[in-house]
Write an enzyme that holds these catalytic residues in place. Structure first.
Site, short mmCIF file in Angstrom:
data_model
loop_
_atom_site.label_atom_id
_atom_site.label_comp_id
_atom_site.label_asym_id
_atom_site.label_seq_id
_atom_site.Cartn_x
_atom_site.Cartn_y
_atom_site.Cartn_z
N ASP A 46 42.26 35.57 40.43
CA ASP A 46 43.55 36.13 39.43
C ASP A 46 44.86 36.34 40.37
O ASP A 46 45.16 36.83 41.06
CB ASP A 46 43.51 37.27 39.42
CG ASP A 46 44.02 37.61 37.50
OD1 ASP A 46 44.55 36.56 37.62
OD2 ASP A 46 44.41 39.09 37.48
MG LIG Z 1 45.79 42.32 38.75
#
Ligand SMILES: [Mg+2]
Ligand SMILES: Nc1ncnc2c1ncn2[C@@H]1O[C@H](COP(=O)(O)OP(=O)(O)O)[C@@H](O)[C@H]1O
Length: 266
Positions: A46
């Site tokens: 991410d």
């Molecule tokens: Mg985060």
């Protein structure tokens, strides 16, 4: 579980008031993410600005900051073959070698010839015409506007369709790549994108060199005449890139020192 507070990378006031060199922050981020793509470490799944922070390190001098990565819920391994093809794709982009760009775009993400211009723009964040010349220069405001304009004129739909077919690991690599580029832009570095391209080029040429060494080792002793010749050829092409990059790095330091005007391409 330790609390590790820090500041966002675009908190320029914090960086400047603490004497943290923005160019060094940008290079460190480029190295961290390239290491995750090309090295033996898995890739953070991410990668976005909110999962990264900077804090001053009063103990160490160079660099005088730490980079903190948050959110370690998910990581992905990148296969050796993909890493190697991706390295060759970038070397072709940096060389403005369209034939090899198309070849490795296909190997990496099954990108066909008609999808290629859009893909080339997607990985470099540049207008396709700029990609076939030099991607190392800074994006002009005009170019950014042209890209957003084109996205509004139906290109976005094509882009979504194309990215829908690309393997998820490639999307993750593209996202990482986009992150380092946007972090660099938001840091308003002195050297622009050039230095990060050089860091990328070094990782790519090292990856290709390691592959060549492995192929040579598989075909017998390195001292066999034919292998020795291949070894020298691989080593000299690796050293050629290294030399070019170090010369360029010296040139950048000199330019910064002498405050010459920015250059457009290498
Ligand atoms: Mg985060
Ligand atoms: N160990 C930590 N120390 C200090 N702040 C943290 C830590 N872990 C997370 N944070 C802060 O909390 C935010 C959200 O945590 P994160 O792990 O990224 O969860 P999410 O999955 O919700 O994005 C991070 O962006 C960071 O600002």
């Amino acid at each position: 579980m330790e609390n590790v507070p820090g500041h966002r990378t675009d908190d320029l006031e914090y960086l400047d008031s603490n004497g943290i060199d923005r160019d060094e922050v940008s290079s460190a981020l480029a190295r961290i993410f390239n290491e995750m793509i090309f090295g033996d470490t898995p890739l953070h799944c991410d990668p976005h600005g909110g999962n990264i922070a900077i804090r001053k390190n009063d103990v160490r001098r160079e660099p005088n900051f730490d980079i903190i990565l948050y959110d370690h819920g998910l990581y992905r391994d990148i296969t050796k073959q993909l890493r190697r093809d991706y390295a060759k794709l970038w070397l072709a982009v940096i060389d403005a070698d369209e034939k090899n760009m198309r070849k490795y775009a296909y190997n990496v993400a099954r990108i066909t010839d008609d999808q290629f211009p859009l893909f080339a723009s997607a990985i470099t964040g540049r207008d396709y015409r700029a990609v076939t010349k030099s991607v190392v220069s800074t994006r002009s405001d005009e170019e950014k506007e042209e890209i957003s304009g084109a996205l509004g004129e139906g290109m976005l739909q094509q882009l979504v369709q194309m990215l829908g077919k690309v393997p998820p690991i490639i999307l993750l690599i593209l996202k990482t790549n986009d992150l380092t580029r946007s972090l660099d832009e938001n840091l308003h570095t002195r050297d622009g994108p050039v230095r990060n391209f050089m860091i990328l080029a070094r990782y790519c040429s090292k990856t290709v060199f390691e592959e060549q060494m492995e192929t040579i080792a598989q075909t017998g002793s390195k001292l066999w005449p034919c292998n020795l010749f291949r070894l020298i050829a691989a080593w000299s092409s690796f050293m050629r890139v290294e030399l070019k990059l170090s010369l360029y790095e010296h040139y950048i330091s000199f330019r910064r020192f002498a405050s010459l005007s920015p250059i457009a391409s290498i």
